[in-house]
Write an enzyme that holds these catalytic residues in place. Structure first.
Site, short mmCIF file in Angstrom:
data_model
loop_
_atom_site.label_atom_id
_atom_site.label_comp_id
_atom_site.label_asym_id
_atom_site.label_seq_id
_atom_site.Cartn_x
_atom_site.Cartn_y
_atom_site.Cartn_z
N CYS A 2 -45.10 -25.22 47.77
CA CYS A 2 -45.06 -26.40 48.60
C CYS A 2 -46.68 -26.50 48.37
CB CYS A 2 -45.60 -25.06 49.65
SG CYS A 2 -44.21 -23.94 50.46
N ARG A 27 -44.82 -31.73 46.63
CA ARG A 27 -44.34 -31.18 46.63
C ARG A 27 -43.47 -29.85 47.20
NH1 ARG A 27 -47.85 -28.31 43.03
NH2 ARG A 27 -47.66 -26.28 43.65
N TRP A 77 -42.09 -26.52 51.07
CA TRP A 77 -40.30 -26.45 50.62
C TRP A 77 -39.42 -25.41 50.59
CZ3 TRP A 77 -38.22 -25.12 46.21
CH2 TRP A 77 -36.86 -25.67 45.85
N ASN A 102 -48.62 -21.01 49.37
CA ASN A 102 -47.54 -21.53 48.16
C ASN A 102 -47.13 -20.74 47.01
OD1 ASN A 102 -46.25 -22.80 46.53
ND2 ASN A 102 -48.83 -23.72 45.34
N GLY A 103 -45.92 -19.98 47.00
CA GLY A 103 -45.75 -18.97 45.79
C GLY A 103 -44.50 -18.00 47.35
N GLU A 493 -30.81 -37.97 31.49
CA GLU A 493 -31.41 -38.15 31.88
C GLU A 493 -30.91 -39.80 32.64
OE1 GLU A 493 -34.18 -37.51 32.84
OE2 GLU A 493 -35.31 -38.69 33.84
N LYS A 497 -31.33 -38.92 36.92
CA LYS A 497 -32.45 -39.60 38.23
C LYS A 497 -31.23 -40.51 38.66
CE LYS A 497 -35.06 -39.73 37.16
NZ LYS A 497 -35.53 -38.62 36.37
N GLU A 500 -29.79 -37.30 41.18
CA GLU A 500 -31.58 -37.46 41.78
C GLU A 500 -32.05 -38.11 43.06
OE1 GLU A 500 -34.95 -35.34 39.58
OE2 GLU A 500 -34.01 -37.11 38.88
N HIS A 516 -11.62 -35.48 24.77
CA HIS A 516 -11.36 -33.87 25.80
C HIS A 516 -12.03 -33.95 26.47
CE1 HIS A 516 -11.11 -32.72 20.99
NE2 HIS A 516 -12.60 -33.67 20.94
N LYS A 616 -41.78 -31.93 43.80
CA LYS A 616 -41.40 -32.19 42.55
C LYS A 616 -42.17 -31.13 41.40
CE LYS A 616 -43.58 -35.98 39.82
NZ LYS A 616 -42.54 -36.37 39.37
C1 G6P Z 1 -38.40 -30.89 39.37
C2 G6P Z 1 -38.48 -32.21 39.01
C3 G6P Z 1 -37.83 -32.79 37.90
C4 G6P Z 1 -39.06 -32.09 36.83
C5 G6P Z 1 -38.74 -31.01 37.25
C6 G6P Z 1 -39.57 -29.97 35.55
O1 G6P Z 1 -37.39 -30.42 39.57
O2 G6P Z 1 -38.31 -32.83 40.06
O3 G6P Z 1 -38.95 -34.31 38.24
O4 G6P Z 1 -38.96 -32.61 35.95
O5 G6P Z 1 -38.92 -30.70 38.28
O6 G6P Z 1 -40.70 -30.45 36.32
P1 G6P Z 1 -42.31 -30.29 35.09
O7 G6P Z 1 -43.33 -30.56 35.90
O8 G6P Z 1 -42.35 -29.19 34.85
O9 G6P Z 1 -41.78 -31.31 34.11
#
Ligand code: G6P
Length: 621
Positions: A2, A27, A77, A102-103, A493, A497, A500, A516, A616
């Site tokens: 959060c 966050r 969150w 937060n935590g 990746e 994307k 997400e 396979h 994030k």
């Molecule tokens: C979350 C974010 C991703 C990110 C991942 C790792 O899942 O949505 O975009 O790649 O965390 O985060 P970091 O800050 O450790 O790169």
């Protein structure tokens, strides 16, 4: 995970807290809330489900003016308890103590049982409510003594297991904000005659450039005039005030519709900034990784990379580079697996964590576990991270900061690109220290990296074509991404994307694995994205392409100028770049995939910067 923000000032704190929350929305954005001490020294609270704009609207619409000089606020969150107004922070006990957190308080159920016995009532399903009650209980034991709120928080903290960044206010001490940090980030912003707290620097940039980064176990007593910090043992300590080089403008949207779009287009500059001061015309400066780097790199026999999400994918690309270019064994694993599986740690391993935020709980825990393990000798730790003063940078022997600038879009773009640049520099630095890389090869790598901003600019110019191609996904539920070699993690990746931000199910496969299993999926309802640079594997990839074509698959192929694949029938080919090298290729080919996801998400009408259920920075398990 959060975001929290708080402050004590002569002026009304509410607009500052609202702006801070907006900047922390990345966050978490399930719900939000704010509590202030009003003119009558009473706690007033507003909470709202959903985004900060809902909270803002509720504050504007409140019948009595909502204002105060001391306050705390939170964007959530959800971890414990569904997103609902009663679970939103601040949590208040008996109208006397308000808390943002937060935590995770891991032993909250045990504490809750004790507090229920003492007569406390619970109004939420969160773990945080026990914090408010515990502080209230400690306050009743302390009575009117000096620094009662500070002592009550310190006493309460002894009962909590888990992680927290906390902001606390109470009616018996209406000029004091208490902050505490263990396992979740918290900074103190130093203004003139006013002080603030926040989960990160960006939240407070409109009001100050000066920050104290709280350390593990710190508790701070904050008034308008003073900041006193006590360490985990209760001793008063001095913590340096550092000036942030970020400007408030750095986190503004400008002409872009979304942060993700802005950040995709910032990549050429992010690469320039990440290279600056780390290379000369021909060489990589080993000292860019810290003054002990050369001595540590000389002793290592292998590399273990740990990361999550997009950062994990950058590690996967680096594995190919390390083993292929300098012959150094390299393992890569997601942190949430590594930390729980009792891994075999071998002597002389460089332990590398990669993280945009530097606060990802699993990555941090994996690092701590390795540092505390007595299983192996000589395990230097290095973090590649985008946030200075973050937890990972403090806990690692060596730090390499990617200079991507603040990344706000939840889907990581420019952080990934700069991580790859950092890893290319790392492999060169280790290779040359260990004499496994000739000076000539080093110069070729450096020249390639210098060309990279130009290559990325060219790749970005294909946006119009990609807007057209994105239409293919408008009515699809699934997609397949294929690549070989370093293009396999790039395909992963690309698929991440798309998942997400457009909520389309996407999978990545090494193209050689098609036969396979995934070939069975191919029909005209599953677009297949192939990445086809002109490298040693191109001919093999062309065979895979035929396999898909023969089964009526709809294909988008990204190639370079020498790949020589022509568009035909259901196969559309984009010359995404000029000829690229072994290191510049994966970085460059990632760009069209980012743009593709972005434009598919626009068609789907999703919340690009804040996709549902994600955040994030994942500072909880
Ligand atoms: C979350 C974010 C991703 C990110 C991942 C790792 O899942 O949505 O975009 O790649 O965390 O985060 P970091 O800050 O450790 O790169």
């Amino acid at each position: 995970m959060c975001g929290i923000v708080g402050g004590v000032a002569e002026r009304n704190i509410v607009p500052i807290l609202l702006e801070g929350l907006k900047r922390l929305e990345y966050r978490g954005y399930d719900s939000s809330g704010m509590a202030v001490l009003d003119g009558q020294q009473q706690i007033r609270r507003v909470r709202a489900l959903g985004k900060i704009k809902n909270l803002s609207q509720k504050i504007q619409e409140s019948t009595e003016e909502f204002a105060g000089n001391l306050g705390i606020a939170h964007t959530r969150w959800a971890t414990h308890g569904i997103p609902a107004e009663n679970n939103a922070h601040p949590h208040i006990c008996n109208n006397r103590v308000a808390v943002v957190h937060n935590g995770i308080i891991e032993n909250y159920q045990e504490l809750k049982a004790q507090q229920l016995d003492k007569g406390y009532r619970f109004t939420s399903q969160t773990d945080t409510e026990v914090v408010a009650h515990q502080i209230h209980y400690e306050l009743t034991l302390l009575g009117e003594s000096e620094d009662a709120l500070l002592k009550a928080v310190q006493n309460a903290l002894r009962h909590f297991k888990g992680a927290y960044a906390l902001g606390v206010v109470a009616v018996n001490d209406p000029h004091t904000l208490i902050a505490a940090r263990k396992g979740s980030p918290l900074v103190i912003g130093i203004g003139i005659g006013e002080h603030f707290i926040a989960s990160d620097v960006s939240a407070l940039l409109p009001v100050t450039q000066n920050f104290i980064f709280m350390e593990e176990g710190d508790v701070a007593h904050i008034t308008r005039e003073t900041v006193r910090i006590f360490d985990a043992t209760g001793q008063i300590v001095e913590r340096a005030v550092k000036q942030s080089t970020l400007t408030a403008h750095a986190v503004e949207l400008g002409d872009h519709r979304h942060y993700m779009h802005k950040e995709i287009f910032e990549q050429p500059q992010a690469v320039i900034d990440t290279l600056e001061g780390r290379i000369t015309q021909e060489h990589v400066l080993v000292s860019a990784f810290g003054h002990q780097a050369e001595a540590l790199f000389a002793t290592i026999e292998r590399v273990q990379i740990i990361a999550c999400g997009t950062s994990y994918h950058s590690g996967l690309v680096a594995k190919y580079w390390f083993e292929d270019i300098i012959g150094l064994p390299c393992q890569v694993e997601v942190a949430s697996e590594y930390r729980y599986r009792n891994p075999a740690v071998l002597d002389n391993t460089l332990f590398v964590t990669i993280s945009q935020s530097g606060e990802t709980a699993d990555t941090l825990a994996a690092l701590q576990q390795v540092k505390n393990s007595k299983k192996a000798k000589n395990i230097p730790t290095l973090t590649i991270c985008n946030v200075p003063e973050s937890s990972l940078t403090r806990e690692s022997d060596l730090t390499f900061l990617t200079h991507a600038g603040p990344e706000i879009g939840v889907a990581s773009t420019k952080a990934f690109t700069t991580q790859l640049v950092a890893l290319a520099l790392l492999l060169t630095a280790i290779g040359k220290t260990q004499k496994h890389l000739s000076s000539k090869r080093e110069t070729i790598i450096v020249r390639g990296l210098q060309k990279l901003p130009g290559l990325l600019r060219n790749a970005l110019q294909h946006e119009d074509k990609i807007i057209e191609l994105a239409q293919l996904f408008a009515d699809k539920n699934s997609a397949l991404f294929l690549g070989r070699g370093t293009m396999y993690p790039i395909a992963m990746e690309g698929a991440l994307k798309l998942k997400e931000i457009s909520y389309i199910h996407a999978e990545a496969y090494p193209a050689g694995e098609l036969k396979h299993g995934p070939l069975a999926l191919i029909d005209d309802q599953i677009p297949v994205v192939m990445i086809a640079p002109n490298d040693d594997l191109l001919e093999k990839l062309k065979s895979n392409l035929q396999e898909v074509k023969a089964r009526g698959g709809q294909m988008i192929v990204f190639e370079d100028e020498l790949s020589n694949i022509e568009s035909e029938g259901s196969m559309q080919v984009v010359k995404a770049t000029t000829n690229v090298g072994r290191i510049t290729a994966p970085i460059t080919f990632n760009i069209p995939l980012q743009l593709l996801s972005y434009h598919v998400a626009l068609i789907k009408g999703t919340d690009v910067d804040q996709p549902r259920n994600l955040a994030k920075s994942v500072t909880v398990e």
